[in-house]
Design a protein around this motif. Structure first.
Motif, PDB file in Angstrom:
ATOM      1  N   LEU A 205       0.613  -1.081   0.266  1.00  0.00           N
ATOM      2  CA  LEU A 205      -0.056   0.225  -0.063  1.00  0.00           C
ATOM      3  C   LEU A 205       0.486   0.721   0.124  1.00  0.00           C
TER       4      LEU A 205
ATOM      5  N   GLU B 282       2.491   2.223  -3.511  1.00  0.00           N
ATOM      6  CA  GLU B 282       0.970   2.192  -4.432  1.00  0.00           C
ATOM      7  C   GLU B 282       1.158   3.457  -3.420  1.00  0.00           C
TER       8      GLU B 282
ATOM      9  N   VAL C  95      -5.689  -3.132  -3.623  1.00  0.00           N
ATOM     10  CA  VAL C  95      -4.853  -1.807  -3.236  1.00  0.00           C
ATOM     11  C   VAL C  95      -5.944  -0.561  -2.530  1.00  0.00           C
TER      12      VAL C  95
ATOM     13  N   LEU D 227      -7.141  -1.846   0.687  1.00  0.00           N
ATOM     14  CA  LEU D 227      -6.323  -1.955   2.126  1.00  0.00           C
ATOM     15  C   LEU D 227      -5.962  -0.214   2.394  1.00  0.00           C
ATOM     16  N   PHE D 228      -6.291   1.103   1.453  1.00  0.00           N
ATOM     17  CA  PHE D 228      -6.830   2.646   1.251  1.00  0.00           C
ATOM     18  C   PHE D 228      -7.865   2.105   2.578  1.00  0.00           C
TER      19      PHE D 228
END
Length: 284
Positions: A187, A190, A247, A250-251
């Motif tokens: 994460l 990214e 992602v 996860l964010f």
């Protein structure tokens, strides 16, 4: 039925025994050797732990930022695989120390008594100490600075499940910790890539030439190759849709975790503030 459930059913069907800390561990505070004596510090090789080591390097430590010499040690060093628990000032932290060491006076060492060295896995104790951290935050004496009620601390009870059960718990939590670290790194990478992409687009769109009226014109009136590239080329590795969803989730989880941690921090500070006010009112 999971493996851990099978082990519990097989090895401790009637439950797990709990013991007070004082009966399982030798408990002593660390200390700070005199800073006035250079021979205690110069050329030191013995790790001397402070809260900064936990903040900077996590909760499993094999070395420290500062070191002392053998001349600074009173008696014996604390053995490897001991736990340090913050019991004054910054409360609610602990670490597993995998080497012989010393820490400052803000920490209380938990050293397994000889009869428990083969009964308690150090990593199991380390994980269970997260519950001890929470207990410490709720059992604090308020004076000039917070400190844990050590009489109650010594009576805090810890479970002693069979070693196979402890090791299975450690295995599960280790795997989860590793996965969490991996996802956090992914994460972070990214987010870093997105930030670089944004900066690239921003700088390109706001770069104006001397001819024409737009940022897409270069000094000779031709379209800026940089501008075209910024619209067509991603500045980070391409990822498939499934990973993008992962992602994004996860964010969102990360943002939720930050919000929860912020709320918990505010509640903890408010609670400590109320206890300070109550203590002062009682003194009056």
């Amino acid at each position: 039925m999971s493996n851990i459930e099978k082990l519990i059913k097989e090895l401790c069907p009637n439950g797990v025994e709990y013991k007070e800390l004082k009966s399982v561990f030798e408990m002593r505070n660390g200390y700070t050797p005199s800073k006035a004596k250079a021979e205690f510090w110069e050329g030191g090789t013995i790790p001397w732990f402070r809260m900064e080591d936990i903040r900077e390097n996590g909760n499993i430590l094999s070395d420290s930022a500062q070191h002392i010499t053998p001349a600074a040690v009173k008696g014996k060093l604390f053995p490897a695989n001991s736990i340090i628990v913050a019991t004054s000032a910054t409360i609610g932290e602990h670490a597993l120390i995998t080497v012989e060491s010393l820490a400052n006076q803000r920490f209380t060492y938990l050293v397994r008594r000889p009869e428990y060295e083969e009964k308690l896995d150090p990593k199991f104790v380390y994980y269970y100490c997260y519950k001890l951290d929470e207990w410490c935050l709720n059992n604090t004496n308020i004076s000039s600075f917070p400190s844990v009620d050590m009489a109650k601390f010594a009576k805090f009870k810890i479970p002693i499940p069979p070693l196979p059960v402890q090791r299975e718990i450690v295995r599960i939590l280790d795997n989860f910790t590793e996965l969490t670290a991996e996802l956090t790194a992914e994460l972070t990478a990214e987010l870093t890539a997105r930030k670089k992409q944004y900066e690239y687009y921003r700088d390109s769109l706001l770069t104006f030439g001397v001819h024409g009226g737009g940022g897409h014109l270069s000094r000779n009136g031709e379209r800026s190759e940089r501008f075209v590239n910024c619209l067509q080329v991603e500045m980070y590795p391409k990822i498939d849709s499934q990973r993008k969803k992962r992602v994004l989730l996860l964010f969102l989880f990360f943002l939720m975790a930050l919000a929860i941690m912020r709320c918990m921090d505010i509640q903890r500070k408010q609670k400590l503030k109320r206890r300070v006010l109550q203590s002062r009112h009682g003194e009056l």
